[in-house]
Write a protein that holds these residues in place. Structure first.
Motif, PDB file in Angstrom:
ATOM      1  N   THR A   1       0.842  -1.186   0.000  1.00  0.00           N
ATOM      2  CA  THR A   1       0.000   0.000   0.000  1.00  0.00           C
ATOM      3  C   THR A   1       0.885   1.246   0.000  1.00  0.00           C
ATOM      4  OG1 THR A   1      -0.046   0.173   2.413  1.00  0.00           O
ATOM      5  CG2 THR A   1      -1.721  -1.235   1.372  1.00  0.00           C
ATOM      6  N   PRO A   2       0.324   2.422  -0.317  1.00  0.00           N
ATOM      7  CA  PRO A   2       1.106   3.657  -0.199  1.00  0.00           C
ATOM      8  C   PRO A   2       1.682   3.841   1.197  1.00  0.00           C
ATOM      9  CG  PRO A   2      -0.849   4.077  -1.486  1.00  0.00           C
ATOM     10  CD  PRO A   2      -0.991   2.670  -0.939  1.00  0.00           C
ATOM     11  N   GLU A   3       0.926   3.426   2.208  1.00  0.00           N
ATOM     12  CA  GLU A   3       1.413   3.553   3.588  1.00  0.00           C
ATOM     13  C   GLU A   3       2.651   2.692   3.817  1.00  0.00           C
ATOM     14  OE1 GLU A   3      -2.570   5.060   3.278  1.00  0.00           O
ATOM     15  OE2 GLU A   3      -1.751   3.105   2.690  1.00  0.00           O
ATOM     16  N   ASP A   4       2.700   1.530   3.172  1.00  0.00           N
ATOM     17  CA  ASP A   4       3.896   0.678   3.262  1.00  0.00           C
ATOM     18  C   ASP A   4       5.107   1.410   2.693  1.00  0.00           C
ATOM     19  OD1 ASP A   4       2.430  -1.466   4.326  1.00  0.00           O
ATOM     20  OD2 ASP A   4       2.012  -2.306   2.346  1.00  0.00           O
ATOM     21  N   VAL A   5       4.913   2.051   1.554  1.00  0.00           N
ATOM     22  CA  VAL A   5       6.007   2.786   0.908  1.00  0.00           C
ATOM     23  C   VAL A   5       6.431   3.971   1.769  1.00  0.00           C
ATOM     24  CG1 VAL A   5       6.690   4.116  -1.120  1.00  0.00           C
ATOM     25  CG2 VAL A   5       5.276   2.068  -1.390  1.00  0.00           C
ATOM     26  N   VAL A   6       5.450   4.664   2.344  1.00  0.00           N
ATOM     27  CA  VAL A   6       5.753   5.804   3.221  1.00  0.00           C
ATOM     28  C   VAL A   6       6.634   5.365   4.380  1.00  0.00           C
ATOM     29  CG1 VAL A   6       4.769   7.427   4.894  1.00  0.00           C
ATOM     30  CG2 VAL A   6       3.732   7.181   2.628  1.00  0.00           C
ATOM     31  N   ARG A   7       6.277   4.240   4.998  1.00  0.00           N
ATOM     32  CA  ARG A   7       7.076   3.745   6.120  1.00  0.00           C
ATOM     33  C   ARG A   7       8.494   3.392   5.687  1.00  0.00           C
ATOM     34  NH1 ARG A   7       2.010   1.596   7.733  1.00  0.00           N
ATOM     35  NH2 ARG A   7       2.313  -0.293   6.471  1.00  0.00           N
ATOM     36  N   LYS A   8       8.617   2.791   4.515  1.00  0.00           N
ATOM     37  CA  LYS A   8       9.941   2.403   4.032  1.00  0.00           C
ATOM     38  C   LYS A   8      10.803   3.622   3.765  1.00  0.00           C
ATOM     39  CE  LYS A   8      12.173  -0.780   0.812  1.00  0.00           C
ATOM     40  NZ  LYS A   8      11.940  -1.924  -0.092  1.00  0.00           N
ATOM     41  N   LEU A   9      10.237   4.616   3.068  1.00  0.00           N
ATOM     42  CA  LEU A   9      11.013   5.805   2.746  1.00  0.00           C
ATOM     43  C   LEU A   9      11.317   6.639   3.986  1.00  0.00           C
ATOM     44  CD1 LEU A   9       9.514   7.015  -0.670  1.00  0.00           C
ATOM     45  CD2 LEU A   9      11.432   5.497  -0.212  1.00  0.00           C
ATOM     46  N   THR A  10      10.389   6.663   4.928  1.00  0.00           N
ATOM     47  CA  THR A  10      10.646   7.370   6.182  1.00  0.00           C
ATOM     48  C   THR A  10      11.834   6.756   6.903  1.00  0.00           C
ATOM     49  OG1 THR A  10       8.311   7.994   6.430  1.00  0.00           O
ATOM     50  CG2 THR A  10       9.673   8.049   8.419  1.00  0.00           C
ATOM     51  N   GLY A  11      11.921   5.426   6.846  1.00  0.00           N
ATOM     52  CA  GLY A  11      13.060   4.741   7.447  1.00  0.00           C
ATOM     53  C   GLY A  11      14.374   5.092   6.774  1.00  0.00           C
ATOM     54  N   PHE A  12      14.298   5.525   5.507  1.00  0.00           N
ATOM     55  CA  PHE A  12      15.501   5.940   4.780  1.00  0.00           C
ATOM     56  C   PHE A  12      15.798   7.425   4.953  1.00  0.00           C
ATOM     57  CE2 PHE A  12      14.500   2.400   1.500  1.00  0.00           C
ATOM     58  CZ  PHE A  12      15.178   1.467   2.270  1.00  0.00           C
ATOM     59  N   GLY A  13      14.895   8.117   5.665  1.00  0.00           N
ATOM     60  CA  GLY A  13      15.109   9.540   5.909  1.00  0.00           C
ATOM     61  C   GLY A  13      14.372  10.460   4.957  1.00  0.00           C
ATOM     62  N   LEU A  14      13.439   9.923   4.170  1.00  0.00           N
ATOM     63  CA  LEU A  14      12.661  10.744   3.246  1.00  0.00           C
ATOM     64  C   LEU A  14      11.190  10.666   3.645  1.00  0.00           C
ATOM     65  CD1 LEU A  14      12.541  12.478   0.668  1.00  0.00           C
ATOM     66  CD2 LEU A  14      12.220  10.353  -0.636  1.00  0.00           C
ATOM     67  N   ALA A  15      10.671  11.749   4.190  1.00  0.00           N
ATOM     68  CA  ALA A  15       9.279  11.791   4.647  1.00  0.00           C
ATOM     69  C   ALA A  15       8.377  12.237   3.501  1.00  0.00           C
ATOM     70  CB  ALA A  15       9.144  12.751   5.820  1.00  0.00           C
ATOM     71  N   ILE A  16       7.379  11.410   3.176  1.00  0.00           N
ATOM     72  CA  ILE A  16       6.418  11.744   2.123  1.00  0.00           C
ATOM     73  C   ILE A  16       5.015  11.421   2.630  1.00  0.00           C
ATOM     74  CG2 ILE A  16       8.073  11.269   0.281  1.00  0.00           C
ATOM     75  CD1 ILE A  16       6.441   8.643  -0.235  1.00  0.00           C
ATOM     76  N   ALA A  17       4.014  11.828   1.855  1.00  0.00           N
ATOM     77  CA  ALA A  17       2.622  11.526   2.183  1.00  0.00           C
ATOM     78  C   ALA A  17       2.138  10.365   1.326  1.00  0.00           C
ATOM     79  CB  ALA A  17       1.753  12.752   1.926  1.00  0.00           C
ATOM     80  N   PRO A  18       1.146   9.593   1.789  1.00  0.00           N
ATOM     81  CA  PRO A  18       0.611   8.487   0.983  1.00  0.00           C
ATOM     82  C   PRO A  18       0.118   8.944  -0.384  1.00  0.00           C
ATOM     83  CG  PRO A  18      -0.146   8.301   3.243  1.00  0.00           C
ATOM     84  CD  PRO A  18       0.543   9.635   3.142  1.00  0.00           C
ATOM     85  N   SER A  19      -0.353  10.178  -0.482  1.00  0.00           N
ATOM     86  CA  SER A  19      -0.846  10.684  -1.761  1.00  0.00           C
ATOM     87  C   SER A  19       0.256  10.829  -2.794  1.00  0.00           C
ATOM     88  CB  SER A  19      -1.534  12.039  -1.560  1.00  0.00           C
ATOM     89  OG  SER A  19      -0.622  12.988  -1.021  1.00  0.00           O
ATOM     90  N   GLN A  20       1.513  10.743  -2.366  1.00  0.00           N
ATOM     91  CA  GLN A  20       2.643  10.851  -3.283  1.00  0.00           C
ATOM     92  C   GLN A  20       3.080   9.488  -3.826  1.00  0.00           C
ATOM     93  OE1 GLN A  20       4.802  13.570  -0.289  1.00  0.00           O
ATOM     94  NE2 GLN A  20       5.768  14.131  -2.224  1.00  0.00           N
ATOM     95  N   VAL A  21       2.266   8.466  -3.576  1.00  0.00           N
ATOM     96  CA  VAL A  21       2.567   7.118  -4.062  1.00  0.00           C
ATOM     97  C   VAL A  21       1.368   6.585  -4.845  1.00  0.00           C
ATOM     98  CG1 VAL A  21       3.201   4.768  -3.445  1.00  0.00           C
ATOM     99  CG2 VAL A  21       4.016   6.683  -2.044  1.00  0.00           C
ATOM    100  N   VAL A  22       1.615   6.172  -6.077  1.00  0.00           N
ATOM    101  CA  VAL A  22       0.572   5.563  -6.903  1.00  0.00           C
ATOM    102  C   VAL A  22       1.007   4.140  -7.228  1.00  0.00           C
ATOM    103  CG1 VAL A  22      -0.689   5.638  -9.074  1.00  0.00           C
ATOM    104  CG2 VAL A  22      -0.093   7.772  -7.908  1.00  0.00           C
ATOM    105  N   THR A  23       0.239   3.176  -6.762  1.00  0.00           N
ATOM    106  CA  THR A  23       0.526   1.776  -7.048  1.00  0.00           C
ATOM    107  C   THR A  23      -0.374   1.278  -8.173  1.00  0.00           C
ATOM    108  OG1 THR A  23      -1.125   0.850  -5.543  1.00  0.00           O
ATOM    109  CG2 THR A  23       1.029   1.439  -4.591  1.00  0.00           C
ATOM    110  N   SER A  24      -0.017   0.143  -8.745  1.00  0.00           N
ATOM    111  CA  SER A  24      -0.871  -0.431  -9.789  1.00  0.00           C
ATOM    112  C   SER A  24      -2.220  -0.855  -9.218  1.00  0.00           C
ATOM    113  CB  SER A  24      -0.172  -1.611 -10.458  1.00  0.00           C
ATOM    114  OG  SER A  24       0.162  -2.613  -9.518  1.00  0.00           O
ATOM    115  N   ALA A  25      -2.253  -1.196  -7.928  1.00  0.00           N
ATOM    116  CA  ALA A  25      -3.531  -1.567  -7.299  1.00  0.00           C
ATOM    117  C   ALA A  25      -4.471  -0.370  -7.247  1.00  0.00           C
ATOM    118  CB  ALA A  25      -3.272  -2.106  -5.891  1.00  0.00           C
ATOM    119  N   ILE A  26      -3.948   0.777  -6.832  1.00  0.00           N
ATOM    120  CA  ILE A  26      -4.754   1.986  -6.750  1.00  0.00           C
ATOM    121  C   ILE A  26      -5.217   2.408  -8.141  1.00  0.00           C
ATOM    122  CG2 ILE A  26      -4.589   4.476  -6.300  1.00  0.00           C
ATOM    123  CD1 ILE A  26      -2.885   3.760  -3.855  1.00  0.00           C
ATOM    124  N   THR A  27      -4.327   2.309  -9.114  1.00  0.00           N
ATOM    125  CA  THR A  27      -4.681   2.700 -10.474  1.00  0.00           C
ATOM    126  C   THR A  27      -5.769   1.806 -11.031  1.00  0.00           C
ATOM    127  OG1 THR A  27      -2.396   3.426 -10.802  1.00  0.00           O
ATOM    128  CG2 THR A  27      -3.763   3.199 -12.756  1.00  0.00           C
TER     129      THR A  27
END
Length: 275
Positions: free
Chosen positions: A58-84
């Motif tokens: 999910t976008p939230e999964d990606v947010v958590r991963k990138l936050t762990g790398f030091g890049l804070a983003i919002a779920p709205s900044q992630v588009v997955t094939s599932a959402i599309t």
């Protein structure tokens, strides 16, 4: 194809669409230059959106991963094939409400979040993504529904996925099996097709003429960007590039995202969002 160097004149860049794996990270390891570049672009006010063929997160999964790398983003900044896929059903088939899903829980969630009923009883749409628990019975239900007129949608065409020990079948492999059985070709939303790119563009609100697509794979990322009318940037931090004369070449090639002069290009123009 243009290789980058200090002499490259970057076009005005008001927005960025980017792949994830191979661009921002490799598996569970961050690509430091990329994290730094996106942090710099965010500080400069350049909007960006990530796109991924992966329907198992999910976008939230990606947010958590990138936050762990030091890049804070919002779920709205992630588009997955599932959402599309979910948005495509709602937009193109507003009268259809019953969906049969073969895929990960995240794909089921994406369907339910737009108000679709996930069911195996007389489904009007069949959506297929990567399902590591695929069974013959699941495929039988999908085949029967499609033969009875259900719309057939696939998340992405990837036939193989890399693993620590080699490869595993991707979503495209099982989608191809159902397509062969039914003789019905699905609508694919993931790269190299453009629906996911269009979704990202709508979220950015930027003009496609000044939005770039960044990716590490020519057959998927670059083709999707070119088909959507974007300038494309191939970064050589992911999958090794393979020359294929039948495919559209990237506009730029970089070895690091640090080479992309987004801030300088953007500063040369009025900073405004475009529809």
């Amino acid at each position: 194809m243009v290789s980058t160097s200090s002499a490259v004149n970057w076009p005005p860049i008001d927005g960025i669409i980017s792949d994830l794996d191979g661009v921002v990270y490799r598996g569970s390891t961050a690509i430091a230059d990329a994290i730094e570049a996106f942090a710099r672009w965010r500080k400069a006010g350049v909007p960006f959106c990530f796109v991924t063929n992966n329907s198992t997160h999910t976008p939230e999964d990606v947010v958590r991963k990138l936050t762990g790398f030091g890049l804070a983003i919002a779920p709205s900044q992630v588009v997955t094939s599932a959402i599309t896929a979910a948005e495509l059903i709602r937009t193109n088939y507003p009268e259809l409400t019953k969906v049969y899903v073969i895929g990960a829980p995240s794909l089921v969630t994406a369907m339910r979040e737009v108000g679709l009923e996930v069911t195996d009883r007389s489904p009007e749409v069949v959506v297929m993504g990567l399902d590591r628990d695929i069974t013959h019975e699941k495929m039988r239900i999908a085949v029967e529904a499609i033969l009875n007129g259900a719309v057939f949608i696939g998340t992405n065409p990837d036939l193989l996925l890399p693993t620590a020990n080699g490869f595993e079948p991707g979503a495209g492999a099982t989608i191809a099996a159902v397509a062969a059985a039914t003789q019905v070709q699905p609508s694919i939303v993931g790269k190299p097709h453009v629906p996911m790119i269009e979704t990202a563009l709508s979220r950015l609100g930027t003009n496609r003429a000044s939005t770039i697509m960044i990716g590490d794979q020519v057959p998927t990322d670059i083709q999707a960007g070119k088909k959507a009318g974007l300038a494309t940037v191939l970064v050589t931090t992911g999958v090794p590039m393979r020359q294929d004369p039948s495919q559209m070449a990237p506009d730029f090639i970089v070895s690091s995202l640090r080479d992309i002069e987004v801030s300088a290009a953007r500063a040369a123009r009025p900073q405004q969002r475009r529809a």
